[in-house]
Design an enzyme around this catalytic site. Structure first.
Site, PDB file in Angstrom:
ATOM      1  NE  ARG A  94      -7.658 -23.644  29.485  1.00 46.86           N
ATOM      2  CZ  ARG A  94      -8.038 -22.908  28.213  1.00 46.86           C
ATOM      3  NH1 ARG A  94      -9.656 -23.149  28.228  1.00 46.86           N
ATOM      4  NH2 ARG A  94      -7.602 -22.446  27.556  1.00 46.86           N
ATOM      5  CD  GLN A  95      -1.008 -27.959  28.762  1.00 41.70           C
ATOM      6  OE1 GLN A  95      -0.002 -28.509  28.768  1.00 41.70           O
ATOM      7  NE2 GLN A  95      -1.264 -27.314  27.675  1.00 41.70           N
TER       8      GLN A  95
ATOM      9  CG  HIS B 224      -8.480 -23.824  35.423  1.00 41.61           C
ATOM     10  ND1 HIS B 224      -9.717 -23.426  34.945  1.00 41.61           N
ATOM     11  CD2 HIS B 224      -8.239 -25.149  34.929  1.00 41.61           C
ATOM     12  CE1 HIS B 224     -10.475 -24.270  34.290  1.00 41.61           C
ATOM     13  NE2 HIS B 224      -9.548 -25.566  34.351  1.00 41.61           N
TER      14      HIS B 224
ATOM     15  CE  LYS C 267     -18.336 -28.535  31.905  1.00 39.21           C
ATOM     16  NZ  LYS C 267     -17.212 -29.244  31.452  1.00 39.21           N
TER      17      LYS C 267
ATOM     18  CG  ASP D 253     -10.642 -21.263  25.387  1.00 35.90           C
ATOM     19  OD1 ASP D 253     -10.358 -20.495  24.400  1.00 35.90           O
ATOM     20  OD2 ASP D 253      -9.683 -22.391  25.573  1.00 35.90           O
TER      21      ASP D 253
ATOM     22  CB  THR E  41     -18.359 -24.947  29.155  1.00 33.96           C
ATOM     23  OG1 THR E  41     -17.530 -26.179  28.984  1.00 33.96           O
ATOM     24  CG2 THR E  41     -19.107 -25.366  30.454  1.00 33.96           C
TER      25      THR E  41
END
Length: 325
Positions: free
Chosen positions: A104-105, A138, A201, A233, A237
Protein backbone atom coordinates in the site's frame (compact mmCIF):
# COMPACT_ATOMS: atom_id res chain seq x y z
CA UNK A 1 16.60 -36.46 -1.53
CA UNK A 2 13.52 -34.80 -0.08
CA UNK A 3 12.24 -31.40 -1.11
CA UNK A 4 13.69 -31.61 -4.64
CA UNK A 5 11.79 -32.40 -7.84
CA UNK A 6 13.81 -33.21 -10.93
CA UNK A 7 13.11 -33.10 -14.67
CA UNK A 8 16.09 -34.23 -16.66
CA UNK A 9 18.96 -32.20 -15.28
CA UNK A 10 16.67 -29.49 -13.87
CA UNK A 11 15.85 -29.49 -10.16
CA UNK A 12 12.94 -27.68 -8.52
CA UNK A 13 13.35 -26.78 -4.86
CA UNK A 14 10.57 -25.42 -2.64
CA UNK A 15 11.52 -23.62 0.59
CA UNK A 16 9.08 -22.27 3.14
CA UNK A 17 9.42 -19.54 5.72
CA UNK A 18 7.74 -19.87 9.09
CA UNK A 19 4.93 -17.38 8.46
CA UNK A 20 2.46 -19.73 6.71
CA UNK A 21 3.86 -23.28 6.39
CA UNK A 22 0.39 -24.72 5.72
CA UNK A 23 0.17 -22.86 2.41
CA UNK A 24 3.68 -23.91 1.38
CA UNK A 25 2.88 -27.54 2.20
CA UNK A 26 -0.30 -27.33 0.12
CA UNK A 27 1.68 -25.89 -2.82
CA UNK A 28 4.23 -28.70 -2.50
CA UNK A 29 1.44 -31.29 -2.47
CA UNK A 30 -0.03 -29.78 -5.66
CA UNK A 31 3.40 -30.13 -7.30
CA UNK A 32 3.79 -33.70 -6.02
CA UNK A 33 6.91 -32.86 -4.03
CA UNK A 34 7.91 -31.87 -0.51
CA UNK A 35 9.49 -28.83 1.10
CA UNK A 36 13.27 -28.73 1.42
CA UNK A 37 14.33 -29.16 5.07
CA UNK A 38 15.63 -25.85 6.40
CA UNK A 39 17.16 -25.02 9.76
CA UNK A 40 15.51 -21.71 10.67
CA UNK A 41 15.84 -20.16 14.10
CA UNK A 42 16.10 -16.88 15.93
CA UNK A 43 18.92 -16.20 18.38
CA UNK A 44 18.28 -14.65 21.77
CA UNK A 45 19.23 -11.27 20.29
CA UNK A 46 16.46 -11.61 17.69
CA UNK A 47 18.79 -12.24 14.76
CA UNK A 48 17.57 -14.88 12.28
CA UNK A 49 19.66 -17.83 11.09
CA UNK A 50 18.88 -20.13 8.14
CA UNK A 51 20.69 -23.08 6.61
CA UNK A 52 19.56 -25.39 3.81
CA UNK A 53 19.91 -28.97 5.04
CA UNK A 54 20.42 -30.38 1.53
CA UNK A 55 22.40 -29.23 -1.49
CA UNK A 56 20.70 -26.67 -3.72
CA UNK A 57 23.59 -26.22 -6.16
CA UNK A 58 22.21 -25.61 -9.65
CA UNK A 59 18.59 -25.78 -8.46
CA UNK A 60 15.60 -23.65 -9.46
CA UNK A 61 14.61 -22.46 -5.97
CA UNK A 62 11.26 -20.97 -4.92
CA UNK A 63 11.09 -19.33 -1.48
CA UNK A 64 7.51 -19.09 -0.20
CA UNK A 65 6.69 -16.58 2.53
CA UNK A 66 3.43 -14.91 3.54
CA UNK A 67 3.28 -11.57 5.26
CA UNK A 68 1.03 -11.42 8.28
CA UNK A 69 2.26 -10.07 11.60
CA UNK A 70 5.11 -9.70 12.52
CA UNK A 71 5.69 -8.58 8.93
CA UNK A 72 9.22 -7.23 9.45
CA UNK A 73 10.47 -10.49 10.98
CA UNK A 74 9.05 -12.51 8.09
CA UNK A 75 10.61 -10.09 5.61
CA UNK A 76 14.07 -10.49 7.12
CA UNK A 77 13.60 -14.26 7.23
CA UNK A 78 12.81 -14.44 3.51
CA UNK A 79 15.67 -12.10 2.60
CA UNK A 80 18.12 -14.21 4.62
CA UNK A 81 16.78 -17.40 2.98
CA UNK A 82 17.36 -15.87 -0.46
CA UNK A 83 20.88 -14.87 0.53
CA UNK A 84 21.48 -18.39 1.84
CA UNK A 85 20.39 -19.89 -1.48
CA UNK A 86 22.55 -17.49 -3.47
CA UNK A 87 25.62 -18.39 -1.43
CA UNK A 88 24.77 -22.09 -1.75
CA UNK A 89 24.92 -21.76 -5.57
CA UNK A 90 21.24 -22.09 -6.46
CA UNK A 91 20.89 -21.48 -10.20
CA UNK A 92 17.78 -19.28 -10.01
CA UNK A 93 15.90 -17.90 -7.00
CA UNK A 94 12.24 -16.87 -7.10
CA UNK A 95 10.58 -15.03 -4.22
CA UNK A 96 6.99 -16.23 -3.81
CA UNK A 97 5.14 -13.62 -1.75
CA UNK A 98 1.40 -14.31 -2.13
CA UNK A 99 0.73 -11.03 -0.30
CA UNK A 100 3.36 -8.46 -1.26
CA UNK A 101 4.68 -6.66 1.84
CA UNK A 102 4.26 -2.87 2.09
CA UNK A 103 2.16 -2.94 -1.10
CA UNK A 104 0.00 0.00 0.00
CA UNK A 105 3.05 2.27 0.17
CA UNK A 106 3.41 2.34 -3.62
CA UNK A 107 3.54 6.12 -4.16
CA UNK A 108 4.02 9.43 -2.39
CA UNK A 109 0.68 10.94 -1.42
CA UNK A 110 2.32 13.81 0.44
CA UNK A 111 5.81 15.26 0.70
CA UNK A 112 8.53 13.55 2.76
CA UNK A 113 6.94 10.09 2.46
CA UNK A 114 8.70 6.83 1.43
CA UNK A 115 7.82 4.52 -1.43
CA UNK A 116 8.31 1.40 0.64
CA UNK A 117 6.98 -1.05 -1.97
CA UNK A 118 9.92 -0.06 -4.20
CA UNK A 119 12.34 -0.51 -1.31
CA UNK A 120 11.05 -4.08 -0.79
CA UNK A 121 11.71 -4.88 -4.46
CA UNK A 122 15.23 -3.48 -4.15
CA UNK A 123 15.86 -5.59 -1.05
CA UNK A 124 14.75 -8.78 -2.79
CA UNK A 125 17.01 -7.99 -5.76
CA UNK A 126 20.00 -7.20 -3.56
CA UNK A 127 19.51 -10.42 -1.59
CA UNK A 128 19.75 -12.42 -4.81
CA UNK A 129 16.21 -12.95 -6.11
CA UNK A 130 15.91 -13.04 -9.89
CA UNK A 131 12.13 -13.27 -10.00
CA UNK A 132 9.12 -12.37 -7.83
CA UNK A 133 5.72 -14.05 -7.80
CA UNK A 134 2.76 -12.42 -6.04
CA UNK A 135 -1.04 -12.51 -6.02
CA UNK A 136 -3.28 -9.47 -6.61
CA UNK A 137 -0.87 -6.59 -6.06
CA UNK A 138 -2.54 -3.61 -4.42
CA UNK A 139 -1.18 -1.42 -7.23
CA UNK A 140 -0.20 -2.75 -10.67
CA UNK A 141 2.70 -0.28 -10.87
CA UNK A 142 4.61 -2.40 -8.31
CA UNK A 143 5.43 -4.70 -11.24
CA UNK A 144 7.78 -1.99 -12.49
CA UNK A 145 9.62 -1.63 -9.20
CA UNK A 146 11.53 -4.92 -9.60
CA UNK A 147 14.39 -5.14 -12.09
CA UNK A 148 13.44 -8.56 -13.39
CA UNK A 149 10.36 -10.70 -14.07
CA UNK A 150 7.45 -10.20 -11.67
CA UNK A 151 4.63 -12.70 -12.10
CA UNK A 152 1.39 -10.99 -11.10
CA UNK A 153 -1.13 -13.74 -10.38
CA UNK A 154 -4.87 -13.13 -10.10
CA UNK A 155 -7.17 -14.78 -7.56
CA UNK A 156 -10.27 -13.65 -9.44
CA UNK A 157 -10.77 -16.99 -11.26
CA UNK A 158 -10.63 -18.86 -7.92
CA UNK A 159 -13.10 -16.51 -6.23
CA UNK A 160 -15.35 -16.22 -9.27
CA UNK A 161 -15.66 -19.97 -9.72
CA UNK A 162 -16.87 -20.21 -6.11
CA UNK A 163 -19.34 -17.35 -6.62
CA UNK A 164 -20.74 -18.94 -9.76
CA UNK A 165 -21.26 -22.22 -7.92
CA UNK A 166 -22.91 -20.76 -4.82
CA UNK A 167 -24.70 -17.51 -5.74
CA UNK A 168 -27.85 -16.90 -7.78
CA UNK A 169 -26.68 -14.37 -10.38
CA UNK A 170 -30.19 -13.44 -11.56
CA UNK A 171 -30.46 -10.86 -8.77
CA UNK A 172 -26.76 -10.04 -8.26
CA UNK A 173 -24.98 -6.67 -8.54
CA UNK A 174 -21.21 -6.30 -8.32
CA UNK A 175 -20.16 -3.34 -6.18
CA UNK A 176 -16.83 -1.50 -6.06
CA UNK A 177 -16.17 -0.30 -2.48
CA UNK A 178 -14.35 2.81 -3.78
CA UNK A 179 -13.31 4.53 -6.99
CA UNK A 180 -9.89 2.86 -6.93
CA UNK A 181 -11.35 -0.62 -7.44
CA UNK A 182 -13.78 0.28 -10.24
CA UNK A 183 -11.66 -1.31 -12.98
CA UNK A 184 -11.48 -4.63 -11.11
CA UNK A 185 -15.19 -4.54 -10.25
CA UNK A 186 -15.97 -3.85 -13.91
CA UNK A 187 -14.13 -7.04 -14.92
CA UNK A 188 -16.13 -8.96 -12.32
CA UNK A 189 -19.34 -7.43 -13.68
CA UNK A 190 -18.50 -8.34 -17.28
CA UNK A 191 -17.51 -11.90 -16.47
CA UNK A 192 -20.53 -12.58 -14.28
CA UNK A 193 -22.81 -10.67 -16.70
CA UNK A 194 -24.42 -8.69 -13.90
CA UNK A 195 -24.86 -4.93 -13.22
CA UNK A 196 -22.18 -2.76 -11.60
CA UNK A 197 -22.53 -0.23 -8.78
CA UNK A 198 -19.90 2.04 -7.23
CA UNK A 199 -19.58 3.47 -3.73
CA UNK A 200 -18.12 6.95 -3.63
CA UNK A 201 -16.25 7.49 -0.37
CA UNK A 202 -13.72 9.87 1.05
CA UNK A 203 -10.95 8.93 3.47
CA UNK A 204 -9.74 11.47 6.02
CA UNK A 205 -5.99 11.79 5.19
CA UNK A 206 -5.19 12.87 8.74
CA UNK A 207 -6.85 9.90 10.48
CA UNK A 208 -5.71 6.34 9.70
CA UNK A 209 -8.35 3.75 8.79
CA UNK A 210 -11.26 6.24 8.94
CA UNK A 211 -13.67 6.17 6.01
CA UNK A 212 -16.82 8.15 5.22
CA UNK A 213 -19.25 6.74 2.67
CA UNK A 214 -20.99 9.41 0.59
CA UNK A 215 -23.22 7.97 -2.11
CA UNK A 216 -23.89 4.92 -4.27
CA UNK A 217 -23.72 5.15 -8.05
CA UNK A 218 -26.05 2.52 -9.46
CA UNK A 219 -29.25 0.80 -8.37
CA UNK A 220 -28.89 -1.72 -5.53
CA UNK A 221 -32.44 -1.72 -4.18
CA UNK A 222 -33.81 -5.24 -3.94
CA UNK A 223 -30.49 -6.70 -5.13
CA UNK A 224 -27.93 -9.07 -3.63
CA UNK A 225 -24.67 -7.11 -3.67
CA UNK A 226 -21.20 -8.55 -4.18
CA UNK A 227 -18.47 -6.28 -2.80
CA UNK A 228 -15.08 -7.07 -4.39
CA UNK A 229 -11.70 -5.88 -3.13
CA UNK A 230 -8.07 -6.98 -3.08
CA UNK A 231 -7.74 -7.03 0.72
CA UNK A 232 -9.53 -6.57 4.00
CA UNK A 233 -7.39 -4.95 6.70
CA UNK A 234 -9.32 -3.40 9.60
CA UNK A 235 -12.58 -3.88 7.62
CA UNK A 236 -13.63 -0.25 8.06
CA UNK A 237 -14.17 0.32 4.33
CA UNK A 238 -16.04 -2.94 3.76
CA UNK A 239 -18.33 -2.62 6.78
CA UNK A 240 -19.28 0.99 5.98
CA UNK A 241 -19.90 -0.05 2.37
CA UNK A 242 -22.14 -2.92 3.49
CA UNK A 243 -24.07 -0.61 5.81
CA UNK A 244 -24.56 1.90 2.99
CA UNK A 245 -25.81 -0.83 0.65
CA UNK A 246 -28.31 -2.11 3.19
CA UNK A 247 -29.46 1.46 3.90
CA UNK A 248 -30.10 1.85 0.16
CA UNK A 249 -32.31 -1.23 -0.05
CA UNK A 250 -29.91 -4.11 -0.81
CA UNK A 251 -31.38 -7.46 0.22
CA UNK A 252 -27.99 -8.90 1.16
CA UNK A 253 -24.24 -8.36 0.96
CA UNK A 254 -21.47 -10.78 0.04
CA UNK A 255 -17.80 -9.79 0.27
CA UNK A 256 -15.08 -11.36 -1.90
CA UNK A 257 -11.44 -10.40 -1.28
CA UNK A 258 -8.07 -12.00 -1.93
CA UNK A 259 -6.04 -11.06 1.13
CA UNK A 260 -7.50 -11.48 4.63
CA UNK A 261 -5.17 -9.21 6.61
CA UNK A 262 -7.77 -8.87 9.39
CA UNK A 263 -5.96 -6.40 11.63
CA UNK A 264 -7.89 -5.64 14.85
CA UNK A 265 -10.78 -4.93 15.08
CA UNK A 266 -11.61 -6.54 11.70
CA UNK A 267 -13.04 -9.79 13.10
CA UNK A 268 -15.34 -7.95 15.51
CA UNK A 269 -16.49 -5.56 12.77
CA UNK A 270 -17.16 -8.29 10.23
CA UNK A 271 -18.91 -10.50 12.76
CA UNK A 272 -21.34 -7.73 13.66
CA UNK A 273 -21.79 -6.24 10.18
CA UNK A 274 -24.81 -6.71 7.89
CA UNK A 275 -22.78 -9.07 5.69
CA UNK A 276 -24.07 -12.52 4.74
CA UNK A 277 -20.78 -14.06 3.60
CA UNK A 278 -17.09 -13.11 3.59
CA UNK A 279 -15.13 -15.07 0.98
CA UNK A 280 -11.32 -14.86 1.01
CA UNK A 281 -8.29 -16.91 -0.03
CA UNK A 282 -5.54 -18.28 2.21
CA UNK A 283 -2.71 -16.07 0.92
CA UNK A 284 -2.29 -15.13 4.59
CA UNK A 285 -2.54 -17.42 7.61
CA UNK A 286 -5.94 -17.42 9.33
CA UNK A 287 -5.67 -18.81 12.87
CA UNK A 288 -8.79 -19.62 14.87
CA UNK A 289 -8.96 -16.15 16.41
CA UNK A 290 -9.33 -14.65 12.92
CA UNK A 291 -12.19 -16.91 11.87
CA UNK A 292 -15.91 -16.30 12.33
CA UNK A 293 -19.24 -17.84 11.32
CA UNK A 294 -19.70 -16.12 7.95
CA UNK A 295 -16.10 -16.58 6.76
CA UNK A 296 -15.30 -18.87 3.81
CA UNK A 297 -11.64 -19.56 2.93
CA UNK A 298 -10.58 -20.80 -0.51
CA UNK A 299 -7.21 -22.38 -1.25
CA UNK A 300 -4.80 -20.36 -3.39
CA UNK A 301 -2.28 -23.23 -3.48
CA UNK A 302 -3.37 -24.68 -6.87
CA UNK A 303 -2.92 -21.27 -8.52
CA UNK A 304 0.55 -20.72 -7.04
CA UNK A 305 1.60 -24.29 -7.80
CA UNK A 306 0.57 -23.96 -11.43
CA UNK A 307 2.53 -20.70 -11.76
CA UNK A 308 5.61 -22.30 -10.22
CA UNK A 309 5.25 -25.23 -12.63
CA UNK A 310 5.06 -22.85 -15.62
CA UNK A 311 8.18 -20.95 -14.48
CA UNK A 312 10.11 -24.16 -13.83
CA UNK A 313 9.13 -25.57 -17.22
CA UNK A 314 9.89 -22.26 -18.98
CA UNK A 315 6.21 -22.01 -19.86
CA UNK A 316 3.88 -19.01 -19.88
CA UNK A 317 2.38 -17.70 -16.65
CA UNK A 318 0.26 -15.27 -18.70
CA UNK A 319 -1.42 -18.20 -20.45
CA UNK A 320 -2.94 -19.19 -17.11
CA UNK A 321 -5.30 -16.22 -17.31
CA UNK A 322 -6.08 -16.15 -21.05
CA UNK A 323 -9.83 -16.56 -21.21
CA UNK A 324 -10.00 -17.02 -17.44
CA UNK A 325 -13.28 -16.52 -15.62
Amino acid sequence: MTGIKTRGEKRLVLISGRAHPELAEAVAAELDTTLLPVDVRAFASGEIYTRMEESVRGADAFVIQSYGAPINEWLMEQLIMVDTLKRASAKRITVVAPYYPYSRQDKKSRGREPISARLIADLFKTAGAERIMSVDLHAAQIQGFFDGPLDHLFAMPVLMEHIRATVDRSNLTVVSPDMGRVRVADVWSDNLDVPLAIIHKRRDPMVANQVTVHEIVGDVRGRMCLLVDDMIDTAGTIVKAAEALKANGATGVIVAATHAVFSPPAVERLSGAPIDRVIVTDTLPLPDDKRFATLEVLSIAPLIARAIHEVFEDGSVTSMFNGAA
